[in-house]
Design a protein around this motif. Structure first.
Motif, short mmCIF file in Angstrom:
data_model
loop_
_atom_site.label_atom_id
_atom_site.label_comp_id
_atom_site.label_asym_id
_atom_site.label_seq_id
_atom_site.Cartn_x
_atom_site.Cartn_y
_atom_site.Cartn_z
N VAL A 192 0.85 -1.19 0.00
CA VAL A 192 0.00 0.00 0.00
C VAL A 192 0.89 1.24 0.00
N HIS A 193 0.62 2.14 -0.94
CA HIS A 193 1.36 3.40 -1.01
C HIS A 193 0.33 4.52 -1.06
N ASP A 194 0.29 5.35 -0.01
CA ASP A 194 -0.73 6.40 0.07
C ASP A 194 -0.22 7.75 -0.42
N ASN A 195 1.00 7.79 -0.92
CA ASN A 195 1.57 9.06 -1.40
C ASN A 195 2.46 8.80 -2.62
N ALA A 196 1.92 8.00 -3.55
CA ALA A 196 2.69 7.65 -4.75
C ALA A 196 2.94 8.88 -5.61
N TRP A 197 2.01 9.79 -5.63
CA TRP A 197 2.19 11.10 -6.26
C TRP A 197 1.29 12.09 -5.51
N GLY A 198 1.48 13.37 -5.74
CA GLY A 198 0.80 14.38 -4.94
C GLY A 198 1.56 14.62 -3.66
N ASN A 199 1.07 15.54 -2.82
CA ASN A 199 1.80 15.90 -1.61
C ASN A 199 0.98 15.78 -0.34
N ASN A 200 -0.21 15.11 -0.42
CA ASN A 200 -1.05 15.00 0.77
C ASN A 200 -1.84 13.69 0.71
N PRO A 201 -1.45 12.69 1.51
CA PRO A 201 -2.17 11.41 1.48
C PRO A 201 -3.61 11.50 1.94
N ASN A 202 -4.01 12.60 2.61
CA ASN A 202 -5.42 12.75 2.99
C ASN A 202 -6.32 12.93 1.76
N LYS A 203 -5.72 13.05 0.58
CA LYS A 203 -6.51 13.21 -0.65
C LYS A 203 -6.91 11.87 -1.27
N ASN A 204 -6.43 10.74 -0.73
CA ASN A 204 -6.81 9.46 -1.34
C ASN A 204 -7.18 8.44 -0.28
N VAL A 205 -7.98 7.46 -0.68
CA VAL A 205 -8.54 6.50 0.25
C VAL A 205 -7.49 5.56 0.82
N MET A 206 -6.35 5.41 0.14
CA MET A 206 -5.33 4.48 0.60
C MET A 206 -4.70 4.90 1.92
N HIS A 207 -4.87 6.16 2.30
CA HIS A 207 -4.30 6.61 3.57
C HIS A 207 -4.89 5.84 4.74
N LEU A 208 -6.13 5.36 4.59
CA LEU A 208 -6.76 4.58 5.65
C LEU A 208 -6.13 3.20 5.79
N LEU A 209 -5.38 2.76 4.76
CA LEU A 209 -4.75 1.43 4.76
C LEU A 209 -3.24 1.52 4.79
N SER A 210 -2.70 2.70 5.06
CA SER A 210 -1.28 2.95 4.80
C SER A 210 -0.34 2.09 5.63
N GLN A 211 -0.82 1.50 6.72
CA GLN A 211 0.06 0.73 7.59
C GLN A 211 -0.01 -0.77 7.30
N THR A 212 -0.65 -1.18 6.19
CA THR A 212 -0.90 -2.60 5.96
C THR A 212 -0.04 -3.19 4.85
N ASN A 213 1.21 -2.80 4.74
CA ASN A 213 2.14 -3.55 3.91
C ASN A 213 2.41 -4.87 4.62
N GLU A 214 2.07 -5.98 3.97
CA GLU A 214 2.11 -7.25 4.70
C GLU A 214 2.23 -8.42 3.74
N LEU A 215 2.80 -9.50 4.27
CA LEU A 215 2.88 -10.78 3.57
C LEU A 215 1.82 -11.70 4.15
N ALA A 216 0.93 -12.19 3.28
CA ALA A 216 -0.17 -13.05 3.73
C ALA A 216 0.06 -14.48 3.24
N ILE A 217 -0.26 -15.44 4.10
CA ILE A 217 -0.05 -16.86 3.80
C ILE A 217 -1.31 -17.62 4.16
N ARG A 218 -1.68 -18.55 3.27
CA ARG A 218 -2.79 -19.46 3.53
C ARG A 218 -2.32 -20.90 3.31
N LEU A 219 -2.65 -21.77 4.24
CA LEU A 219 -2.40 -23.20 4.10
C LEU A 219 -3.74 -23.90 4.24
N GLY A 220 -4.18 -24.56 3.16
CA GLY A 220 -5.52 -25.12 3.17
C GLY A 220 -5.57 -26.57 2.74
N TYR A 221 -6.43 -27.33 3.43
CA TYR A 221 -6.70 -28.72 3.07
C TYR A 221 -8.18 -28.86 2.74
#
Length: 700
Positions: free
Chosen positions: A669-698
């Motif tokens: 998640v990148h909330d400031n890929a361009w522009g100068n204020n992340p409050n202008k885009n919805v990704m700012h609400l998710l800005s802390q969720t850079n993450e690796l997700a794993i699923r193991l299923g049977y």
């Protein structure tokens, strides 16, 4: 980078071993008989986990509050002069029938977090620690879908059980650690505001289990997403019972997908994107009738109980509502659980073309939020000069009978409690983050509540300094204040039109067999959360326009076809999650040059809610490439907010054998890929969720 603690690594290893050895033995597969019916089933057992890969904190939560550990100078204002002038130790609180001189209070010792106290002014350091966490999410999940069939009738059931072993790996906040500060947190019925985070529970005011087919608690959830009787006769299918209805088919976007709300508790919108919202749609009891009127035309009708979108609880990994506020969900108290959604859709197929039209009468599942009375009768603390002075004012002038300002505060949207807002800088930062108006939000908390005015609070207009002075006066007196907000739900009519066609070109070329669809909806009177949290909410029309082009293309004779999709969404007045665009783009205020969020512009005269006048624009690209024998699949999905935010999700799926699946995907998640204020885009609400997700299923 070490991505799991020892005990969690042990859990992962044990799960892999169990899955590799065959997992759970199942009995009674297809072809069995039960109660005279054909009986079949399928199901799976799965371990889900997500690990944070950056140092950004979850700023909506107590342990990620950007004011934690930051010394902030506070200058309370004089209420007699409209808070435009700082309050002096020689001043007095003057009311309709009396004068309370501050000089008569005497010198009190500094309260927790306060230093450098000079007269009335002080420096506050928010006393919660700031911590990030390694483990965002882990669930053990079991699902089974048994079916009984008697000729034209079938009983279809899906049982889901989810368990979060929350003693492993999380960095949890516990409100009980602060019960010694001003009596702890009192307001709100939900357990999420009083102890450790409520990972999976859903409760509303007055009801701990508001969904009939679900039982949930702090770290478990058991429900029946499907439990219905189906009747097939000729061209007609009737389903009666608990079910979901998926009219939409777009990744991330829900244009014609109007029947059901979403359950966001498990992984917000950050699950595998190519699965659309299959796991997030909230089922509801009702009836659905689908019939083929002619060879080209079918009609689909539903009527269901209204069930709202379930948002993430405070202090959990994917919470977006700042935890300094207590939410009162009125779903049960307001009688909304007795309401019914209904709708109808017509769809026709004419060669390479299709047309559809739909109309839905529903209660908006997101609801709308506004200030509400705290109903917490707790006096201001007498451990600081302003708190003691206000309590004397309430006793002597307002006649509260020795209870201080408790009875008055109970009729305002605020509560004296730890974990609240403690400075004007914190107030402005979080208003911009959640797309609210910091100035008018303060003014509405005054204008809409007579009790606020009894405490000498004033509407300060758009005077930044006066707003900061007023906020700091009450935050100093209360040693931090928690805000109280309520969530209500409103009926609306949604009308939709759509059409599409399949291209024809040279067989096998990139332009052949592209499936294109255009969907539009119009809602004439949708009720939104007003950026000022005012009592009257905000009502206006909403228009959505979405386009999707998808294509299977074979680039090699050795590999299966590649699935590719492009999508575009425009919304007139609100963003992807239903917040008004009027609240976008705020900058932060600081008289002392403090930047709580280093990515958001900060000044003494900030821009507050410049908004986005041209509507919200979002773009999606996604692709899926299976390998020979379908042992491996590579995928990616990208959601772009054209105001400067990007969510990119690459992934790989591995099936070492038919019943065992391993999924790995990454949320960037990148909330400031361009522009100068992340409050202008919805990704700012998710800005802390850079993450690796794993699923193991049977699967069985």
């Amino acid at each position: 980078m070490k991505i799991c603690k020892m005990q969690y690594c042990g859990l992962v290893a044990a799960s892999i071993a169990a899955l590799s050895s065959g997992g759970v033995q199942a009995a009674g597969g297809a072809g069995s008989k039960f109660l005279g019916a054909d009986f079949s089933y399928n199901g799976f057992i799965r371990l889900d986990a997500a690990f944070s890969t950056d140092d950004r904190v979850q700023q909506a939560n107590q342990l990620g509050d950007l004011a934690n550990g930051v010394p902030i100078r506070r200058e309370p204002g004089n209420p007699v002069l409209g808070f435009a002038v700082p309050l002096q130790p020689t001043d007095a609180l003057i009311g309709p029938a009396g004068v309370i001189p501050l000089s008569g209070i005497g010198v009190l010792p500094p309260t927790r977090g306060v230093s450098q106290q000079v007269g009335i002014n002080d420096t506050i350091t928010r006393y919660m620690p700031i911590k990030n966490q390694l483990l965002n999410y882990h669930l053990l999940r079991f699902e089974v879908t048994p079916t009984l069939s008697w000729g034209e009738f079938s009983l279809i059931t899906r049982l889901r059980a989810v368990y979060d072993p929350d003693d492993l790996g999380y960095t949890d906040f516990d409100y009980r650690d602060y019960d010694d500060i001003n009596g702890g947190v009192s307001g709100g019925e939900s357990r999420q505001f009083h102890t450790t985070p409520d990972k999976l529970g859903y409760q509303v005011e007055g009801n701990k289990n508001p969904i009939f087919f679900e039982r949930s608690g702090r770290n478990y959830m058991v429900d029946l997403p499907a439990f219905f009787v189906q009747w097939n006769s000729g061209n007609t299918t009737v389903r009666v019972g608990n079910q979901t209805i998926a009219w939409g088919q777009l990744l991330f976007f829900r244009i014609m997908d109007t029947a059901n709300g979403l359950d966001l508790r498990r992984h917000l919108i950050l699950n595998r994107a190519l699965e659309e919202y299959a796991d997030a749609r909230a089922s509801a009891p009702g009836i659905r009738v689908t019939t083929q009127i002619t060879d080209a035309l079918n009609v689909d009708f539903f009527a269901q109980q209204f069930i709202p979108t379930v948002i993430n609880n405070v202090n959990t990994s994917y919470n977006v509502v700042p935890s300094q506020f207590t939410i009162h969900d009125r779903y049960d108290q307001g009688g909304y659980n007795k309401n019914v959604n209904y709708g109808i859709r017509f769809k026709g197929e004419f060669g390479n073309y299709n047309l559809q039209a739909m109309a839905t009468h529903r209660y908006n599942p997101l609801g709308a939020i506004r200030w509400t009375k705290s109903d917490v009768n707790k006096a201001l603390p007498n451990s600081n000069i302003l708190g003691a002075a206000f309590n004397q004012y309430c006793n002597l002038v307002l006649g509260t009978g020795g209870q201080g300002c408790g009875p008055i505060l109970a009729n305002t949207p605020f509560e004296v409690a730890p974990g609240g807002v403690m400075s004007a800088e914190e107030w402005f930062n979080y208003a911009g983050y959640i797309k609210l108006d910091a100035l008018d939000g303060l003014n509405k908390a005054v204008d809409d509540f007579d009790a606020s005015q009894m405490l000498l609070a004033k509407n300060v207009g758009h005077n930044y300094d006066a707003a900061a002075n007023e906020l700091n006066a009450f935050f100093s007196a209360g040693e931090g204040l928690r805000g109280h907000i309520e969530r209500q739900y409103f009926a609306e009519n949604v009308f939709g039109l759509g059409g599409g066609f399949v291209t024809e070109a040279e067989p096998g070329s990139i332009f052949d067999q592209i499936i294109m669809n255009l969907e539009t909806t119009y809602t004439p009177k949708r009720v939104f959360t007003s950026p000022d949290l005012g009592k009257d909410f905000d009502k206006r029309e909403e228009i959505q326009v979405g386009f999707v082009a998808e294509k299977y293309q074979r680039f090699s004779t050795e590999f299966p076809a590649t699935y590719m999709v492009f999508q575009y969404l425009w919304q007139k007045n609100s963003d992807l999650v239903g917040l008004l665009l009027d609240g976008y783009g705020s900058e932060n205020y600081s008289r002392n040059g403090i930047k709580l969020d280093p990515h958001v512009p900060t000044s003494t005269t900030p821009k507050i809610n410049p908004g986005i006048g041209a509507g919200a624009n979002y773009v999606v690209f996604a692709a899926l490439q299976p390998f020979p024998n379908y042992i491996y699949e590579l995928s990616f999905a990208t959601l772009i907010d054209v105001q400067g935010g990007v969510l990119f999700q690459p992934g790989v799926q591995w099936k070492p054998r038919g019943d065992l699946t391993v999924n790995v995907f990454y949320n960037l998640v990148h909330d400031n890929a361009w522009g100068n204020n992340p409050n202008k885009n919805v990704m700012h609400l998710l800005s802390q969720t850079n993450e690796l997700a794993i699923r193991l299923g049977y699967q069985f």
